[in-house]
Design a protein around this motif. Structure first.
Motif, PDB file in Angstrom:
ATOM      1  N   SER A  19       0.831  -1.205   0.000  1.00 21.72           N
ATOM      2  CA  SER A  19       0.000   0.000   0.000  1.00 21.72           C
ATOM      3  C   SER A  19       0.868   1.258   0.000  1.00 21.72           C
ATOM      4  N   MET A  20       0.388   2.289  -0.705  1.00 18.60           N
ATOM      5  CA  MET A  20       1.086   3.579  -0.753  1.00 18.60           C
ATOM      6  C   MET A  20       0.047   4.684  -0.836  1.00 18.60           C
ATOM      7  N   ILE A  21       0.261   5.720  -0.061  1.00 15.55           N
ATOM      8  CA  ILE A  21      -0.597   6.904  -0.085  1.00 15.55           C
ATOM      9  C   ILE A  21       0.310   8.127  -0.172  1.00 15.55           C
ATOM     10  N   THR A  22      -0.158   9.135  -0.872  1.00 17.32           N
ATOM     11  CA  THR A  22       0.590  10.380  -0.992  1.00 17.32           C
ATOM     12  C   THR A  22       0.290  11.282   0.196  1.00 17.32           C
ATOM     13  N   ALA A  23       1.333  11.911   0.712  1.00 15.03           N
ATOM     14  CA  ALA A  23       1.196  12.902   1.783  1.00 15.03           C
ATOM     15  C   ALA A  23       2.213  14.011   1.532  1.00 15.03           C
ATOM     16  N   TYR A  24       1.892  15.192   2.036  1.00 18.29           N
ATOM     17  CA  TYR A  24       2.761  16.342   1.801  1.00 18.29           C
ATOM     18  C   TYR A  24       3.170  17.061   3.082  1.00 18.29           C
ATOM     19  N   ASP A  25       2.680  16.592   4.246  1.00 17.09           N
ATOM     20  CA  ASP A  25       2.949  17.310   5.485  1.00 17.09           C
ATOM     21  C   ASP A  25       3.055  16.345   6.662  1.00 17.09           C
ATOM     22  N   TYR A  26       3.530  16.868   7.776  1.00 21.92           N
ATOM     23  CA  TYR A  26       3.763  16.093   8.996  1.00 21.92           C
ATOM     24  C   TYR A  26       2.491  15.432   9.521  1.00 21.92           C
ATOM     25  N   THR A  27       1.425  16.190   9.652  1.00 24.69           N
ATOM     26  CA  THR A  27       0.194  15.664  10.253  1.00 24.69           C
ATOM     27  C   THR A  27      -0.405  14.540   9.423  1.00 24.69           C
ATOM     28  N   ALA A  29       1.163  12.664   7.290  1.00 16.17           N
ATOM     29  CA  ALA A  29       2.100  11.536   7.354  1.00 16.17           C
ATOM     30  C   ALA A  29       1.903  10.730   8.635  1.00 16.17           C
ATOM     31  N   ARG A  30       1.709  11.408   9.752  1.00 13.09           N
ATOM     32  CA  ARG A  30       1.482  10.691  11.019  1.00 13.09           C
ATOM     33  C   ARG A  30       0.228   9.838  10.952  1.00 13.09           C
ATOM     34  N   LEU A  31      -0.844  10.394  10.424  1.00 17.35           N
ATOM     35  CA  LEU A  31      -2.105   9.661  10.318  1.00 17.35           C
ATOM     36  C   LEU A  31      -1.971   8.447   9.400  1.00 17.35           C
ATOM     37  N   VAL A  32      -1.332   8.659   8.255  1.00 18.70           N
ATOM     38  CA  VAL A  32      -1.132   7.579   7.289  1.00 18.70           C
ATOM     39  C   VAL A  32      -0.243   6.495   7.894  1.00 18.70           C
ATOM     40  N   ASP A  33       0.820   6.904   8.541  1.00 16.42           N
ATOM     41  CA  ASP A  33       1.757   5.964   9.160  1.00 16.42           C
ATOM     42  C   ASP A  33       1.066   5.146  10.253  1.00 16.42           C
ATOM     43  N   GLU A  34       0.307   5.820  11.100  1.00 15.86           N
ATOM     44  CA  GLU A  34      -0.399   5.132  12.188  1.00 15.86           C
ATOM     45  C   GLU A  34      -1.475   4.186  11.667  1.00 15.86           C
ATOM     46  N   ALA A  35      -1.968   4.435  10.453  1.00 16.91           N
ATOM     47  CA  ALA A  35      -2.981   3.555   9.851  1.00 16.91           C
ATOM     48  C   ALA A  35      -2.360   2.274   9.299  1.00 16.91           C
ATOM     49  N   GLY A  36      -1.024   2.211   9.269  1.00 18.50           N
ATOM     50  CA  GLY A  36      -0.354   0.995   8.823  1.00 18.50           C
ATOM     51  C   GLY A  36      -0.064   0.915   7.336  1.00 18.50           C
ATOM     52  N   ILE A  37      -0.154   2.035   6.641  1.00 19.63           N
ATOM     53  CA  ILE A  37       0.169   2.060   5.217  1.00 19.63           C
ATOM     54  C   ILE A  37       1.668   1.760   5.058  1.00 19.63           C
ATOM     55  N   ASP A  38       2.013   0.974   4.028  1.00 22.89           N
ATOM     56  CA  ASP A  38       3.400   0.531   3.855  1.00 22.89           C
ATOM     57  C   ASP A  38       4.350   1.634   3.404  1.00 22.89           C
ATOM     58  N   SER A  39       3.862   2.535   2.545  1.00 21.63           N
ATOM     59  CA  SER A  39       4.739   3.539   1.966  1.00 21.63           C
ATOM     60  C   SER A  39       3.997   4.857   1.784  1.00 21.63           C
ATOM     61  N   LEU A  41       4.270   8.386  -0.411  1.00 22.31           N
ATOM     62  CA  LEU A  41       4.892   9.116  -1.504  1.00 22.31           C
ATOM     63  C   LEU A  41       4.738  10.606  -1.254  1.00 22.31           C
ATOM     64  N   VAL A  42       5.847  11.311  -1.304  1.00 27.07           N
ATOM     65  CA  VAL A  42       5.811  12.766  -1.311  1.00 27.07           C
ATOM     66  C   VAL A  42       5.929  13.138  -2.784  1.00 27.07           C
ATOM     67  N   GLY A  43       4.794  13.338  -3.422  1.00 26.12           N
ATOM     68  CA  GLY A  43       4.760  13.543  -4.857  1.00 26.12           C
ATOM     69  C   GLY A  43       4.964  14.986  -5.254  1.00 26.12           C
ATOM     70  N   ASP A  44       5.499  15.161  -6.465  1.00 28.21           N
ATOM     71  CA  ASP A  44       5.622  16.523  -6.981  1.00 28.21           C
ATOM     72  C   ASP A  44       4.245  17.096  -7.311  1.00 28.21           C
ATOM     73  N   SER A  45       3.217  16.261  -7.170  1.00 28.45           N
ATOM     74  CA  SER A  45       1.834  16.746  -7.271  1.00 28.45           C
ATOM     75  C   SER A  45       1.532  17.766  -6.186  1.00 28.45           C
ATOM     76  N   LEU A  46       2.441  17.915  -5.232  1.00 29.18           N
ATOM     77  CA  LEU A  46       2.266  18.959  -4.216  1.00 29.18           C
ATOM     78  C   LEU A  46       2.176  20.321  -4.885  1.00 29.18           C
ATOM     79  N   ALA A  70       9.209  17.165   6.175  1.00 33.16           N
ATOM     80  CA  ALA A  70       8.025  17.215   7.050  1.00 33.16           C
ATOM     81  C   ALA A  70       7.366  15.842   7.135  1.00 33.16           C
ATOM     82  N   VAL A  71       7.226  15.178   5.998  1.00 28.22           N
ATOM     83  CA  VAL A  71       6.630  13.840   5.985  1.00 28.22           C
ATOM     84  C   VAL A  71       7.510  12.860   6.753  1.00 28.22           C
ATOM     85  N   ALA A  72       8.802  12.908   6.531  1.00 32.80           N
ATOM     86  CA  ALA A  72       9.716  11.990   7.226  1.00 32.80           C
ATOM     87  C   ALA A  72       9.632  12.165   8.745  1.00 32.80           C
TER      88      ALA A  72
END
Length: 160
Positions: A19-27, A29-39, A41-46, A70-72
């Motif tokens: 699984s992979m979800i795009t995120a662009y910010d700290y908050t 990223a924390r939510l996505v990470d805590e949900a157990g998503i595997d990866s 992506l900080v996309g240039d779609s930002l 911020a995502v890291a």
């Protein structure tokens, strides 16, 4: 336990979905990470989503470093993949390796992503030789919007 490139290789061998979800910010990223998503992506779609730009072409290395870091900071488990923006790898192999290194060091990426296939294979080889994992991206390649006359899917056949 953190997800790594080795984790991805094992999952692929076992036929498990990644699984992979795009995120662009700290908050986010924390939510996505805590949900157990595997990866994540900080996309240039930002450029479109966060910066209000009409395309991804205007996104800079500084934008990617800023949002990638911020995502890291918001991630404990997921593998963080940061996009290499337009012209950060196209001009030369040297530029590709240096800019991929910046994303690893400054944005704290676990891997970098770039658009293209055969035409950027020399850059991918050099980045991997520098011990930087690469996620290559074919299909809809937004950085080529001007060359293709719009957002058009590429790479539908083995030849392309």
């Amino acid at each position: 336990m953190s997800v790594t490139v080795s984790t991805f290789q094992t999952m692929k061998q076992k036929g498990e979905k990644i699984s992979m979800i795009t995120a662009y910010d700290y908050t986010t990223a924390r939510l996505v990470d805590e949900a157990g998503i595997d990866s994540i992506l900080v996309g240039d779609s930002l450029g479109n989503v966060m910066l209000g730009l009409g395309d991804t072409v205007s996104v800079t290395m500084e934008d990617m470093v800023h949002h990638g870091a911020a995502v890291a900071r918001g991630t404990k488990r997921a593998l963080v993949v940061v996009d290499m923006p337009f012209m950060s790898y196209q001009a030369s192999v040297y530029d590709a390796v240096v800019n991929a290194g910046r994303l690893m060091k400054e944005a704290r990426a676990n891997a970098v992503k770039l658009e293209g296939g055969v035409e950027v294979a020399d850059r991918i080889r050099a980045i991997v030789a520098a011990q930087i994992p690469v996620c290559a991206h074919i299909g809809l390649t937004p950085q080529g919007v001007n060359a293709f006359g719009g957002f058009k899917v590429q790479g539908k056949t083995a030849d392309s």
